[in-house]
Design a protein around this motif. Structure first.
Motif, short mmCIF file in Angstrom:
data_model
loop_
_atom_site.label_atom_id
_atom_site.label_comp_id
_atom_site.label_asym_id
_atom_site.label_seq_id
_atom_site.Cartn_x
_atom_site.Cartn_y
_atom_site.Cartn_z
N GLY A 166 0.81 -1.22 0.00
CA GLY A 166 0.00 0.00 0.00
C GLY A 166 0.84 1.26 0.00
N SER A 167 1.97 1.23 0.70
CA SER A 167 2.87 2.39 0.72
C SER A 167 3.49 2.63 -0.65
CB SER A 167 3.99 2.18 1.74
OG SER A 167 3.47 2.14 3.03
N PHE A 168 3.82 1.54 -1.34
CA PHE A 168 4.39 1.69 -2.68
C PHE A 168 3.34 2.21 -3.66
CE2 PHE A 168 7.10 -1.84 -0.91
CZ PHE A 168 8.14 -1.00 -0.55
N ILE A 169 2.10 1.79 -3.48
CA ILE A 169 1.01 2.31 -4.30
C ILE A 169 0.83 3.80 -4.03
CG2 ILE A 169 -1.48 2.19 -4.74
CD1 ILE A 169 -1.26 -0.86 -4.17
N LEU A 170 0.92 4.20 -2.74
CA LEU A 170 0.85 5.63 -2.40
C LEU A 170 1.99 6.39 -3.05
CD1 LEU A 170 -0.04 5.59 1.41
CD2 LEU A 170 -1.48 6.40 -0.46
N GLY A 171 3.19 5.80 -3.05
CA GLY A 171 4.33 6.44 -3.70
C GLY A 171 4.10 6.64 -5.19
N ALA A 172 3.52 5.62 -5.84
CA ALA A 172 3.20 5.75 -7.27
C ALA A 172 2.16 6.85 -7.49
CB ALA A 172 2.71 4.42 -7.82
N ALA A 173 1.17 6.92 -6.59
CA ALA A 173 0.16 7.98 -6.69
C ALA A 173 0.81 9.35 -6.55
CB ALA A 173 -0.92 7.78 -5.62
N PHE A 174 1.77 9.47 -5.62
CA PHE A 174 2.46 10.74 -5.43
C PHE A 174 3.23 11.14 -6.69
CE2 PHE A 174 6.02 13.28 -3.48
CZ PHE A 174 5.26 14.41 -3.23
N LEU A 175 3.89 10.18 -7.33
CA LEU A 175 4.59 10.48 -8.58
C LEU A 175 3.61 10.94 -9.65
CD1 LEU A 175 7.20 7.56 -8.73
CD2 LEU A 175 7.59 9.97 -8.12
N CYS A 176 2.42 10.33 -9.68
CA CYS A 176 1.39 10.76 -10.65
C CYS A 176 0.90 12.17 -10.35
CB CYS A 176 0.22 9.78 -10.64
SG CYS A 176 0.59 8.18 -11.40
N VAL A 177 0.90 12.54 -9.08
CA VAL A 177 0.49 13.90 -8.70
C VAL A 177 1.60 14.90 -9.04
CG1 VAL A 177 0.02 15.38 -6.69
CG2 VAL A 177 -1.18 13.19 -6.93
N LEU A 178 2.85 14.47 -8.95
CA LEU A 178 3.97 15.36 -9.28
C LEU A 178 4.16 15.52 -10.79
CD1 LEU A 178 6.72 14.30 -6.72
CD2 LEU A 178 5.25 16.33 -6.66
N PHE A 179 3.75 14.53 -11.56
CA PHE A 179 3.94 14.56 -13.01
C PHE A 179 3.46 15.87 -13.64
CE2 PHE A 179 2.12 13.81 -17.25
CZ PHE A 179 3.27 13.47 -17.94
N PRO A 180 2.26 16.39 -13.28
CA PRO A 180 1.82 17.65 -13.89
C PRO A 180 2.77 18.83 -13.65
CG PRO A 180 -0.04 16.56 -12.88
CD PRO A 180 1.20 15.80 -12.46
N LEU A 181 3.51 18.82 -12.54
CA LEU A 181 4.48 19.91 -12.33
C LEU A 181 5.55 19.89 -13.41
CD1 LEU A 181 5.16 19.95 -8.48
CD2 LEU A 181 3.78 21.54 -9.83
N TRP A 182 6.00 18.69 -13.77
CA TRP A 182 7.00 18.56 -14.83
C TRP A 182 6.38 18.79 -16.19
CZ3 TRP A 182 7.16 14.97 -18.79
CH2 TRP A 182 8.30 15.03 -19.60
N ARG A 183 5.26 18.14 -16.45
CA ARG A 183 4.62 18.17 -17.77
C ARG A 183 4.20 19.58 -18.16
NH1 ARG A 183 2.86 18.70 -22.10
NH2 ARG A 183 1.61 17.29 -23.35
N ASP A 184 3.64 20.31 -17.21
CA ASP A 184 3.11 21.64 -17.50
C ASP A 184 4.00 22.75 -16.92
OD1 ASP A 184 1.01 20.32 -18.75
OD2 ASP A 184 -0.23 20.34 -16.97
N ARG A 185 5.28 22.50 -16.81
CA ARG A 185 6.20 23.43 -16.16
C ARG A 185 6.38 24.76 -16.90
NH1 ARG A 185 8.72 19.46 -18.61
NH2 ARG A 185 10.49 19.83 -19.97
N LYS A 186 6.15 24.77 -18.20
CA LYS A 186 6.39 25.99 -18.99
C LYS A 186 5.17 26.91 -19.05
CE LYS A 186 9.91 24.01 -21.73
NZ LYS A 186 10.99 23.66 -21.74
N GLN A 187 4.07 26.46 -18.47
CA GLN A 187 2.86 27.29 -18.51
C GLN A 187 2.89 28.33 -17.42
OE1 GLN A 187 -0.65 24.92 -18.43
NE2 GLN A 187 -0.22 23.96 -20.38
#
Length: 187
Positions: A166-187
């Protein structure tokens, strides 16, 4: 819409919401106790809503060193933690729907705060159980604090503490939440 999250970011947030909800059904943390008489080990497994494993045997053994019993009643977090995680999953879907970076920052902040509070809480309970020993116990040991993750030895018992699925699943969820910071960083 200016400053709106991109479609890949929206998808990533939806995946985060699904992973958060899914994590509720998996164990998050555990301890395994090894001793000569228990070479296969005894488990305490912590889900966000219950304790599992050989709790009764571990409690019987811990009695000898004066440690209080592990029971779900002693961990009020287990009563409300699934609702908090469910609320964060819902918030991930809301952020995906609204597509606002400001709400994304709130979600990330909640994730970071929740993770820090969770690790603090585990450590607090380990400290409480390991240092508040009954002085009238049959076997006297020095107070101790098992690590949140890692190995600890008390008498003839070796204890391994670890994060679980469950902790590793939470970690994966956190990475998915951080992804938009990288993906949309130039906006």
């Amino acid at each position: 819409m200016k400053n709106a999250l991109s479609m890949p970011s929206v998808i990533s947030l939806c995946i985060a919401g699904i992973l958060l909800a899914l994590s509720i059904f998996f164990s998050w943390w555990g301890m395994k106790f090894y001793a000569p008489q228990y070479p296969e080990g005894l488990d305490i497994i912590v889900y966000p809503y219950k304790l599992a494993g050989e709790i009764d045997i571990v409690n019987g053994l811990n009695h000898y060193i004066g440690m209080k019993n592990f029971s779900e009643e002693d961990f009020p977090e287990l009563q409300y933690l699934p609702y908090i995680i469910g609320g964060m999953a819902l918030l991930a879907f809301i952020v995906a729907l609204v597509r606002r970076k400001g709400l994304l920052y709130v979600l990330i902040g909640l994730f970071v705060a929740g993770g820090a509070i969770g690790i603090y809480d585990i450590n607090r309970w380990l400290k409480d159980y390991g240092t508040n020993l009954d002085p009238k116990a049959p076997i006297e040991v020095e107070p101790f604090v098992p690590p949140v993750v890692g190995e600890n030895t008390i008498a003839n018992f070796v204890t391994d503490s670890y994060f679980s699925y469950g902790s590793f699943i939470l970690g994966a969820a956190f990475l998915c939440v951080l992804f938009p910071l990288w993906r949309d960083r130039k906006q």
